[in-house]
Design a protein around this motif. Sequence first.
Motif, PDB file in Angstrom:
ATOM      1  N   TYR A   1       0.850  -1.186   0.000  1.00 18.82           N
ATOM      2  CA  TYR A   1       0.000   0.000   0.000  1.00 18.82           C
ATOM      3  C   TYR A   1       0.882   1.231   0.000  1.00 18.82           C
ATOM      4  O   TYR A   1       1.790   1.343   0.815  1.00 18.82           O
ATOM      5  CB  TYR A   1      -0.874   0.050   1.250  1.00 18.82           C
ATOM      6  N   LYS A   2       0.589   2.169  -0.900  1.00 14.96           N
ATOM      7  CA  LYS A   2       1.313   3.434  -0.895  1.00 14.96           C
ATOM      8  C   LYS A   2       0.696   4.307   0.200  1.00 14.96           C
ATOM      9  O   LYS A   2      -0.507   4.543   0.178  1.00 14.96           O
ATOM     10  CB  LYS A   2       1.174   4.109  -2.252  1.00 14.96           C
ATOM     11  N   ASP A   3       1.509   4.721   1.139  1.00 16.36           N
ATOM     12  CA  ASP A   3       1.119   5.612   2.244  1.00 16.36           C
ATOM     13  C   ASP A   3       0.342   4.953   3.390  1.00 16.36           C
ATOM     14  O   ASP A   3       0.815   4.920   4.491  1.00 16.36           O
ATOM     15  CB  ASP A   3       0.341   6.848   1.756  1.00 16.36           C
ATOM     16  N   LYS A   4      -0.835   4.430   3.134  1.00 15.69           N
ATOM     17  CA  LYS A   4      -1.680   3.985   4.234  1.00 15.69           C
ATOM     18  C   LYS A   4      -2.293   2.632   3.918  1.00 15.69           C
ATOM     19  O   LYS A   4      -2.693   2.400   2.782  1.00 15.69           O
ATOM     20  CB  LYS A   4      -2.802   5.019   4.367  1.00 15.69           C
ATOM     21  N   SER A   5      -2.384   1.731   4.914  1.00 15.75           N
ATOM     22  CA  SER A   5      -2.838   0.377   4.581  1.00 15.75           C
ATOM     23  C   SER A   5      -4.205  -0.004   5.134  1.00 15.75           C
ATOM     24  O   SER A   5      -4.631  -1.138   4.998  1.00 15.75           O
ATOM     25  CB  SER A   5      -1.793  -0.643   5.020  1.00 15.75           C
ATOM     26  N   PHE A   6      -4.911   0.940   5.775  1.00 13.54           N
ATOM     27  CA  PHE A   6      -6.280   0.628   6.201  1.00 13.54           C
ATOM     28  C   PHE A   6      -7.119   1.897   6.180  1.00 13.54           C
ATOM     29  O   PHE A   6      -6.593   2.999   6.302  1.00 13.54           O
ATOM     30  CB  PHE A   6      -6.301  -0.008   7.601  1.00 13.54           C
TER      31      PHE A   6
ATOM     32  N   GLN B   1      -6.147  -1.477  17.765  1.00 14.90           N
ATOM     33  CA  GLN B   1      -5.035  -0.833  17.082  1.00 14.90           C
ATOM     34  C   GLN B   1      -4.674  -1.695  15.895  1.00 14.90           C
ATOM     35  O   GLN B   1      -4.820  -2.905  15.932  1.00 14.90           O
ATOM     36  CB  GLN B   1      -3.845  -0.613  18.013  1.00 14.90           C
ATOM     37  N   TYR B   2      -4.218  -1.038  14.822  1.00 16.30           N
ATOM     38  CA  TYR B   2      -3.964  -1.763  13.583  1.00 16.30           C
ATOM     39  C   TYR B   2      -2.944  -2.878  13.788  1.00 16.30           C
ATOM     40  O   TYR B   2      -3.133  -3.994  13.332  1.00 16.30           O
ATOM     41  CB  TYR B   2      -3.501  -0.782  12.513  1.00 16.30           C
ATOM     42  N   LEU B   3      -1.871  -2.573  14.504  1.00 14.82           N
ATOM     43  CA  LEU B   3      -0.838  -3.584  14.726  1.00 14.82           C
ATOM     44  C   LEU B   3      -0.896  -4.108  16.148  1.00 14.82           C
ATOM     45  O   LEU B   3      -1.023  -3.330  17.085  1.00 14.82           O
ATOM     46  CB  LEU B   3       0.550  -2.986  14.478  1.00 14.82           C
ATOM     47  N   VAL B   4      -0.808  -5.419  16.306  1.00 11.14           N
ATOM     48  CA  VAL B   4      -0.723  -5.978  17.661  1.00 11.14           C
ATOM     49  C   VAL B   4       0.735  -6.115  18.084  1.00 11.14           C
ATOM     50  O   VAL B   4       1.041  -6.257  19.260  1.00 11.14           O
ATOM     51  CB  VAL B   4      -1.439  -7.350  17.797  1.00 11.14           C
ATOM     52  N   SER B   5       1.648  -6.058  17.106  1.00 12.06           N
ATOM     53  CA  SER B   5       3.067  -6.137  17.410  1.00 12.06           C
ATOM     54  C   SER B   5       3.901  -5.596  16.251  1.00 12.06           C
ATOM     55  O   SER B   5       3.470  -5.659  15.094  1.00 12.06           O
ATOM     56  CB  SER B   5       3.442  -7.605  17.669  1.00 12.06           C
TER      57      SER B   5
END
Length: 191
Positions: free
Chosen positions: A35-40, A62-66
């Motif tokens: 993804y360019k720039d942003k993934s969600f 949160q988008y990432l858990v780790s």
Amino acid sequence: NNDDRIDELLVKFESNLTEVKFGDNKIKDVKIAYYKDKSFLDSEKKGLEESNKKQTLQIPVQYLVSGESITEDDKNSVVLSESIVKNTFEVENVEEIIGKDILLKSVIPDYEKNKTFEKKAKIIGVIDQRFFQPNILVSKDILEEVKNFHKGDKKYLYDRGADILELSVKDVNYIDSLIEYVENDLGFDTE
């Protein structure tokens, strides 16, 4: 994005791999994406936060858990969804997979001799499984190499143009007119 019917837009480049291997576990026929720039989409996160409020046990969304997300400058980097880590690669504690190597492979069958692309990459992040992410996210350099391998040429990723635009619409009533515009005026398929 200067169409006022559109709330938010994601620019996605994608390709396929024949196999992704971590330790002894493999996944066959995998879609990879950059993804360019942003993934969600923020709207996806808002929706998840709304449904989270109704749960008895509220785990922050949160988008990432780790780990961390892929940036434009990252090289040889991969971000996986939590469900792949836990279910396919059988790693219960997602923290443990950060910094480990994963093997990416693509094979083009040929009468003479199969052509093979093979690359080791580092896992830098894990996405919360509540987010819908069916792809393995890879850094820009990997996607560029895979596309060049499949197409038998050498091009910069951005010169090829994006494969998919994911967008959220400001109002459900705009959907039909937007689909018509994208399909008829721009000549793209919509889903």
